[in-house]
Design an enzyme around this catalytic site. Structure first.
Site, PDB file in Angstrom:
ATOM      1  N   SER A 166     105.663  31.904 -17.122  1.00 24.43           N
ATOM      2  CA  SER A 166     105.397  30.481 -17.361  1.00 24.43           C
ATOM      3  C   SER A 166     105.884  30.007 -18.726  1.00 24.43           C
ATOM      4  CB  SER A 166     103.899  30.202 -17.213  1.00 24.43           C
ATOM      5  OG  SER A 166     103.464  30.493 -15.909  1.00 24.43           O
ATOM      6  N   HIS A 213     102.359  28.728 -22.676  1.00 23.06           N
ATOM      7  CA  HIS A 213     103.015  27.517 -22.183  1.00 23.06           C
ATOM      8  C   HIS A 213     103.472  26.635 -23.349  1.00 23.06           C
ATOM      9  CE1 HIS A 213     100.790  27.735 -18.037  1.00 23.06           C
ATOM     10  NE2 HIS A 213     101.467  28.831 -18.326  1.00 23.06           N
TER      11      HIS A 213
END
Length: 263
Positions: A166, A213
């Site tokens: 991610s 992230h």
């Protein structure tokens, strides 16, 4: 954006491809024949899926490769993690999803994680690879993965493990935002996508590594900005220098955090 067999293409790419009026070098310094096959994108997809299958067959791989700051497993020595000298975890953790339980079965958000990440990679990867060129695109992906891991190393508890691509995917989102601004394209779509995913990351922060992230997003946007806004003179030299500088910054940051954990 326009749909294509390899994901999405910007309007200018479609116009240039149809007319055959490709510049010798685009604004990012790419070669006169831009990458059209998205070889790096689909190689990355293949590697991630292959390692996902290997992880299902050998669950201990997750323990060996996961992002970990500084901790022991089951309270038993020796210590493991980046601070224990296992620097490879900063990158290897980005190529495995949190996919397996102790028995080797699917667990948690593992399947959802790899499905979403690979969909996102196929969705934005080919266009970015075409615009940036294969080498720059690979640089953005890997530096985004590294940036996500470094941010996680700093902010997350040192004994909290993490896995997943991610951080790298968020880096590609950040890269597409920068590319859109550089080409004066409508960036509302990617901005909305980033916003929604950041909100979801914070809402489910107990199970999602939101730190990775954010770190990946910042790293991807930063290195792409260096590629996109490099001065015309010595463009390639500037881009290489920016890449080396960001890697050096990450190394120094890791050394500082390691000293904090072990000092």
């Amino acid at each position: 954006m326009r749909s294509a067999s390899v994901g999405q293409q910007c309007v200018e790419c479609v116009k240039q491809g149809s007319s055959g009026a490709r510049p010798a070098r685009n604004v990012f310094g790419g070669a006169s024949r831009p990458a059209t096959g998205a070889v790096v994108t689909f190689t990355l997809v293949g590697i991630n899926i292959l390692l996902f299958i290997v992880e299902l067959a050998r669950p201990s791989l997750a323990t060996d490769w996961e992002m970990l700051g500084y901790a022991t497993y089951s309270g038993a020595y020796p210590l493991h993690g980046v601070a224990a000298g296992e620097w490879y975890r900063l990158i290897t953790s980005a190529f495995l999803p949190p996919a397996v339980t102790g028995g080797g079965g699917l667990g948690g958000l593992g399947l959802m994680d790899i499905v979403f990440n690979m969909w996102a990679l196929v969705f934005v990867g080919p266009s970015l690879e075409r615009l940036l060129g294969s080498a720059r695109f690979l640089g953005v992906y890997l530096l985004s993965a590294l940036g996500g891991s470094v941010m996680y190393y700093y902010v997350a508890p040192s004994n909290a493990p993490a896995l997943g691509a991610s951080g790298a995917i968020f880096g590609l989102f950040g890269a597409w935002f920068v590319v859109s601004k550089r080409l004066r394209l409508d960036a509302r779509g990617i901005t909305t996508l980033i916003g929604i995913n950041l909100v979801l990351s914070l809402v489910w922060r107990s199970t999602i590594a939101w730190q990775a992230h954010v770190g990946g997003l910042l790293a991807g946007a930063l290195i792409t900005a260096a590629y996109a806004y490099a001065p015309p003179k010595n463009k390639v030299l500037f881009q290489v220098g920016a890449t080396v500088l960001i890697v050096a910054f990450a190394v120094v940051a890791v050394l500082i955090r390691t000293h904090q954990l072990t000092g």
